[in-house]
Design a protein around this motif. Structure first.
Motif, PDB file in Angstrom:
ATOM      1  N   UNK B  66     -13.777   5.770   0.756  1.00 23.29           N
ATOM      2  CA  UNK B  66     -12.555   5.814  -0.035  1.00 23.29           C
ATOM      3  C   UNK B  66     -11.784   4.532   0.262  1.00 23.29           C
ATOM      4  N   UNK B  67     -11.749   3.641  -0.692  1.00 23.13           N
ATOM      5  CA  UNK B  67     -11.214   2.318  -0.410  1.00 23.13           C
ATOM      6  C   UNK B  67      -9.879   2.066  -1.094  1.00 23.13           C
ATOM      7  N   UNK B  68      -9.657   2.692  -2.177  1.00 22.83           N
ATOM      8  CA  UNK B  68      -8.457   2.326  -2.916  1.00 22.83           C
ATOM      9  C   UNK B  68      -7.325   3.289  -2.592  1.00 22.83           C
ATOM     10  N   UNK B  69      -6.268   2.752  -2.086  1.00 25.61           N
ATOM     11  CA  UNK B  69      -5.098   3.561  -1.793  1.00 25.61           C
ATOM     12  C   UNK B  69      -4.022   3.186  -2.797  1.00 25.61           C
ATOM     13  N   UNK B  70      -3.573   4.139  -3.547  1.00 25.16           N
ATOM     14  CA  UNK B  70      -2.528   3.894  -4.527  1.00 25.16           C
ATOM     15  C   UNK B  70      -1.222   4.414  -3.948  1.00 25.16           C
ATOM     16  N   UNK B  71      -0.296   3.532  -3.743  1.00 23.94           N
ATOM     17  CA  UNK B  71       0.990   3.949  -3.199  1.00 23.94           C
ATOM     18  C   UNK B  71       1.991   4.022  -4.339  1.00 23.94           C
ATOM     19  N   UNK B  72       2.558   5.183  -4.529  1.00 26.10           N
ATOM     20  CA  UNK B  72       3.503   5.371  -5.615  1.00 26.10           C
ATOM     21  C   UNK B  72       4.929   5.336  -5.077  1.00 26.10           C
ATOM     22  N   UNK B  73       5.859   5.361  -5.978  1.00 29.58           N
ATOM     23  CA  UNK B  73       7.264   5.380  -5.558  1.00 29.58           C
ATOM     24  C   UNK B  73       7.516   6.622  -4.712  1.00 29.58           C
ATOM     25  N   UNK B  74       8.245   6.477  -3.617  1.00 28.67           N
ATOM     26  CA  UNK B  74       8.545   7.663  -2.816  1.00 28.67           C
ATOM     27  C   UNK B  74       9.252   8.718  -3.648  1.00 28.67           C
ATOM     28  N   UNK B  84       2.425   6.191   7.062  1.00 31.67           N
ATOM     29  CA  UNK B  84       0.987   5.974   7.251  1.00 31.67           C
ATOM     30  C   UNK B  84       0.693   4.599   7.804  1.00 31.67           C
ATOM     31  N   UNK B  85      -0.384   4.541   8.527  1.00 33.10           N
ATOM     32  CA  UNK B  85      -0.954   3.284   8.977  1.00 33.10           C
ATOM     33  C   UNK B  85      -2.434   3.363   8.640  1.00 33.10           C
ATOM     34  N   UNK B  86      -3.082   2.247   8.573  1.00 30.13           N
ATOM     35  CA  UNK B  86      -4.525   2.288   8.376  1.00 30.13           C
ATOM     36  C   UNK B  86      -5.202   2.191   9.731  1.00 30.13           C
ATOM     37  N   UNK B  90     -11.111   3.525   7.858  1.00 28.01           N
ATOM     38  CA  UNK B  90     -10.389   3.771   6.619  1.00 28.01           C
ATOM     39  C   UNK B  90     -10.473   2.549   5.729  1.00 28.01           C
ATOM     40  N   UNK B  91      -9.420   2.300   4.963  1.00 26.08           N
ATOM     41  CA  UNK B  91      -9.529   1.346   3.877  1.00 26.08           C
ATOM     42  C   UNK B  91      -9.672  -0.109   4.328  1.00 26.08           C
ATOM     43  N   UNK B  92      -9.078  -0.449   5.407  1.00 30.00           N
ATOM     44  CA  UNK B  92      -8.997  -1.870   5.736  1.00 30.00           C
ATOM     45  C   UNK B  92      -9.687  -2.161   7.060  1.00 30.00           C
TER      46      UNK B  92
END
Lengths: 311, 111
Positions: B66-74, B84-86, B90-92
């Protein structure tokens, strides 16, 4: 089972693991201070007693539990204990707030889907699902007064995850005075009490396709986290433990896993189930982390300084 | 002399041939569904799950990375006690940090 683990910044924590409520329960607390060392054994004993007591009350896998007695008495008013009434009222309130997406009366559908025995037995020897039954009644048909509940005939209660979350809350709050901080983790529904190290404690979010992998790491500074997943407690294609009250079948909303923060584990449990059923739009209303069936991870949680976003 | 042509007699199939044809037809009818099932394409044998949307089975695409993390408006409820941290896996890029003492991922079976 006890273990001492080193966590970030070289700190050490003690972790005690036991089984209750059909899941793995863990108590995690700091190892370093004399107060922590003295209080850990007492806290563990307190947590284990709380889980044993409430499991005896709320399990559907023991014929002598209060839940089974209430279900067996469907059709006539049944006097219930104060603890039972409290959890029932929490569940009814959750059902009202979620428009019925959280529904403690979907047990007949869960049984028809195949989860009629302890999960270890279901996983070892799954049976073919039966046709989805018609609901004899829903949460809104329950008649509840101060000390008793009347279930319509054919209606049965199952508190499931909210019972675990509520028990984690009670256990953590009761033992909080014994330790500087403590996490009670009921199978991934976890509650933090006390003052954790500055910046918070690391919590790994498991990959729904491979629980041994971590897809993201969180820093929990207060409150609780809960995760609902359709890849856990799954015994066949499309067969799992999360029933969608709109269809009375195992949920299929495009969301595989929802991890949600709230101030209490009870509320985090309700929200995680709601988020999984509500779908992607849940991020407009609550702090959550969703994994879709395409493997995409979407969140509106804030990033710590230095966290990298995206691939 | 007869006024009409004698009618040509149709050739009849013998009872034995008819019985043989009936057996063949029955056998084909019995075996056809099995043959169709065994020849139809099957889903790849992966660790993936299938989810039922309504009544229809639908294969879920399994992506172990799972590579793509989409961060939306809080969301509107601010002040969550979590961020969160990576980390490694995980992704990075992996971070040299010990594994967390606790994880969340759904209802974990007992030890």
């Amino acid at each position: 089972m006890d273990a001492v683990l080193e966590i970030a910044d070289g700190r050490r924590v003690r972790r005690h693991t036991f089984g209750a409520m059909g899941t793995r329960v863990r108590v995690i607390a700091p190892e370093a201070t004399p107060r922590a060392r003295d209080g850990f054994a007492d806290a563990v004993a307190m947590v284990e007693r709380t889980f044993a007591r409430l499991e005896g009350r709320f399990t559907r896998f023991r014929s002598d539990s209060e839940l089974m007695a209430v279900n067996a008495a469907a059709g006539r008013p049944t006097r219930v204990s104060a603890e039972f009434m409290t959890l029932l009222e929490l569940s009814m309130d959750a059902a009202r707030r979620t428009g019925g997406l959280f529904d403690p009366t979907v047990l007949p559908a869960l049984l028809a889907a195949g989860y009629a025995r302890d999960y270890a037995d279901v996983a070892r020897e799954p049976r073919a699902p039966r046709p989805t039954p018609r609901a004899a009644g829903r949460w809104s048909d329950l008649q509840v007064d101060a000390e008793s509940v009347l279930l319509p005939e054919g209606v049965a209660l199952d508190f499931g995850g909210i019972a675990k979350g509520w028990t984690a809350d009670i256990a953590a709050e009761q033992a909080a005075h014994l330790l500087p901080w403590m996490i009670v983790d009921a199978g991934g529904d976890l509650r933090l009490v006390g003052e954790p190290p500055v910046g918070g404690l690391d919590v790994g979010v498991e990959d729904p396709f491979d629980p041994s992998r971590e897809i993201l790491r969180l820093k929990l500074a207060s409150g609780a986290l809960a995760t609902s997943s359709v890849t856990r407690r799954s015994w066949g294609p499309g067969l799992h433990h999360l029933i969608d009250p709109r269809t009375w079948r195992p949920a299929a909303t495009g969301i595989l896993q929802a991890t949600v923060w709230a101030e209490s584990c009870t509320e985090a449990e309700v929200r995680s189930k709601w988020a999984l059923l509500a779908g992607h739009g849940a991020l407009d209303e609550i702090h959550a982390l969703l994994v879709t069936d395409e493997g995409r991870l979407a969140t509106n949680l804030a990033a710590l300084d230095g966290a990298e976003v995206g691939a | 002399m007869a006024m009409t042509e004698p009618t040509s007699r149709r050739r009849r199939i013998s009872k034995g041939a008819l019985r043989t044809l009936a057996w063949i037809g029955g056998a084909v009818g019995f075996l056809f569904p099995w043959a169709a099932l065994s020849l139809s394409p099957k889903p790849a044998a992966t660790a993936g799950i299938q989810v039922l949307p309504g009544n229809q089975p639908r294969e879920i695409v399994v992506r172990h990375v799972i590579r793509r993390i989409v961060v939306e408006e809080p969301g509107p409820a601010s002040g969550a006690g979590v961020a969160y941290v990576t980390s490694g896996g995980s992704a990075t890029a992996p971070v040299a940090a010990p594994p967390p003492p606790v994880t969340t991922g759904g209802s974990t079976p007992p030890p």
